[in-house]
Enzyme design. Structure first.
Site, PDB file in Angstrom:
ATOM      1  N   SER A  64      34.570  35.377  45.979  1.00 33.63           N
ATOM      2  CA  SER A  64      34.916  34.774  47.269  1.00 33.63           C
ATOM      3  C   SER A  64      33.784  33.904  47.803  1.00 33.63           C
ATOM      4  O   SER A  64      32.630  34.031  47.407  1.00 33.63           O
ATOM      5  CB  SER A  64      35.221  35.861  48.295  1.00 33.63           C
ATOM      6  OG  SER A  64      36.125  36.796  47.768  1.00 33.63           O
TER       7      SER A  64
HETATM    8  N1  SAH Z   1      35.744  40.905  45.927  1.00 39.55           N
HETATM    9  C1  SAH Z   1      35.558  40.075  44.753  1.00 39.55           C
HETATM   10  C2  SAH Z   1      36.531  38.930  44.665  1.00 39.55           C
HETATM   11  C3  SAH Z   1      37.874  39.415  44.352  1.00 39.55           C
HETATM   12  S1  SAH Z   1      39.000  38.321  43.584  1.00 39.55           S
HETATM   13  C4  SAH Z   1      34.133  39.579  44.647  1.00 39.55           C
HETATM   14  O1  SAH Z   1      33.324  39.885  45.523  1.00 39.55           O
HETATM   15  O2  SAH Z   1      33.830  38.907  43.659  1.00 39.55           O
HETATM   16  C5  SAH Z   1      40.398  39.402  43.656  1.00 39.55           C
HETATM   17  C6  SAH Z   1      40.365  40.541  42.692  1.00 39.55           C
HETATM   18  O3  SAH Z   1      41.461  41.364  42.992  1.00 39.55           O
HETATM   19  C7  SAH Z   1      40.535  40.110  41.239  1.00 39.55           C
HETATM   20  O4  SAH Z   1      39.461  40.546  40.470  1.00 39.55           O
HETATM   21  C8  SAH Z   1      41.841  40.783  40.813  1.00 39.55           C
HETATM   22  O5  SAH Z   1      41.826  41.260  39.479  1.00 39.55           O
HETATM   23  C9  SAH Z   1      41.922  41.928  41.801  1.00 39.55           C
HETATM   24  N2  SAH Z   1      43.272  42.476  41.997  1.00 39.55           N
HETATM   25  C10 SAH Z   1      44.431  41.829  42.165  1.00 39.55           C
HETATM   26  N3  SAH Z   1      45.448  42.700  42.316  1.00 39.55           N
HETATM   27  C11 SAH Z   1      44.903  43.950  42.237  1.00 39.55           C
HETATM   28  C12 SAH Z   1      45.426  45.274  42.326  1.00 39.55           C
HETATM   29  N4  SAH Z   1      46.719  45.521  42.506  1.00 39.55           N
HETATM   30  N5  SAH Z   1      44.571  46.299  42.192  1.00 39.55           N
HETATM   31  C13 SAH Z   1      43.238  46.098  41.991  1.00 39.55           C
HETATM   32  N6  SAH Z   1      42.691  44.874  41.915  1.00 39.55           N
HETATM   33  C14 SAH Z   1      43.506  43.803  42.046  1.00 39.55           C
END
Ligand code: SAH
Length: 216
Positions: A64
Site C-alpha cells: 500500500s
Molecule cells: N498490507 C499489505 C498490502 C496488502 S495487498 C502490505 O502492507 O504490503 C492485499 C493483500 O490481501 C494481498 O496480499 C492479498 O493476497 C490479500 N488477500 C486478498 N484476499 C484475502 C483473503 N480472503 N484472505 C487473506 N488475504 C487476502
C-alpha cells in the site's frame, strides 16, 4: 552528499510526504520512521520505496501507499496492550508498523509465499510479536479471537460478518469497502455495547478481498 546523508534526506522527505497527507499522530510517525519500507519492496521497484505510492510485490499484489498505511494505522487508535488482526499480509509492511504499537499482531494472507517472505523479514528485523498465518482472512481467526483492533487491507463489498463478530466491544476495525476496481470507501467501524457505529473516512483503492486459499 555522502550515502548516509542521502539516506537521511530521503527519509526526511518520506516522512514529510506522509505528514503532509494527514498522518499527524506522533507515535505512528515514529514507527514509520523506524521501519524501513525499502526492506519490503524487491527488484526494480526497490528504489521507489520512499515515494508515497503503492508498488507491485510478488503474487500480483501490492504494497500500500505509505500515507494510507499511516492514515489507517492512525484511525485504529492502537494502545500498547492491544491485540490486532490484519487481513492481507502482502509485503508485511503494514504488519511491521502495527507491531511497533500493539502488544501482538496476527496477520493473514491467502498466499503461502507472501506469508513465508514476510515471516523471514519479521525474523531478520526482530519483530517478534507478529504471527503470520496462511488462510482466508475473511473468516478471521476464530481461535485467536476476539481482537481489540482489526485492519483489512483488501476491499470487500461489505464488512465480512466473521470479522465484525471477532471484534471486542469497544474495538475498532478499519477497512476499505466497495466493488473491486472502482473507488472504495475507507470506513471505521466501532463495536459498541449494542451494535456497531460506522464512519466513512475517505476514498481509497485496494486490491479485492478474494475468497479461498491461493495456489502459491
Ligand atoms: N498490507 C499489505 C498490502 C496488502 S495487498 C502490505 O502492507 O504490503 C492485499 C493483500 O490481501 C494481498 O496480499 C492479498 O493476497 C490479500 N488477500 C486478498 N484476499 C484475502 C483473503 N480472503 N484472505 C487473506 N488475504 C487476502
Amino acid at each position: 552528499m555522502t550515502p548516509s546523508e542521502e539516506e537521511a534526506e530521503r527519509k526526511m522527505r518520506f516522512l514529510f510526504q506522509i505528514r503532509s497527507r494527514g498522518v499527524t499522530d506522533a507515535a505512528v510517525l515514529k514507527v514509520m520512521e523506524r521501519i524501513d519500507r525499502g526492506r519490503f519492496v524487491r527488484g526494480i521497484f526497490a528504489e521507489r520505496a520512499y515515494e508515497d505510492m503503492p508498488l507491485p510485490i510478488s503474487c500480483g499484489q501490492t504494497i500500500s501507499q505509505p500515507s494510507i498505511v499511516g492514515l489507517m494505522t492512525q484511525a485504529l487508535e492502537i494502545g500498547p496492550r492491544d491485540t490486532v488482526l490484519e487481513v492481507g499480509t502482502g509485503s508485511g509492511y503494514q504488519a511491521a508498523i502495527l507491531s511497533g504499537l500493539a502488544r501482538r499482531v496476527y496477520t493473514v494472507d491467502r498466499y503461502k509465499q507472501l506469508v513465508r517472505d514476510a515471516e523471514d523479514l519479521f525474523r531478520e528485523m526482530d519483530l517478534s510479536n507478529i504471527v503470520a498465518i496462511t488462510g482466508d482472512g475473511s473468516f478471521g481467526l476464530p481461535d485467536q479471537a476476539p481482537f481489540d483492533r482489526i485492519i483489512v487491507t483488501a476491499a470487500a463489498e461489505d464488512p465480512p460478518g466473521p470479522l465484525l463478530s471477532q471484534l471486542k466491544p469497544g474495538g475498532i476495525m478499519v477497512l476499505p469497502v466497495g466493488q473491486s476496481d472502482t473507488v472504495q470507501s475507507l470506513i471505521r467501524v466501532r463495536r459498541l455495547e449494542t451494535g456497531f457505529d460506522y464512519e466513512e473516512l475517505r476514498s481509497v483503492r485496494f486490491v479485492p478481498l478474494v475468497e479461498g486459499l491461493a495456489n502459491e
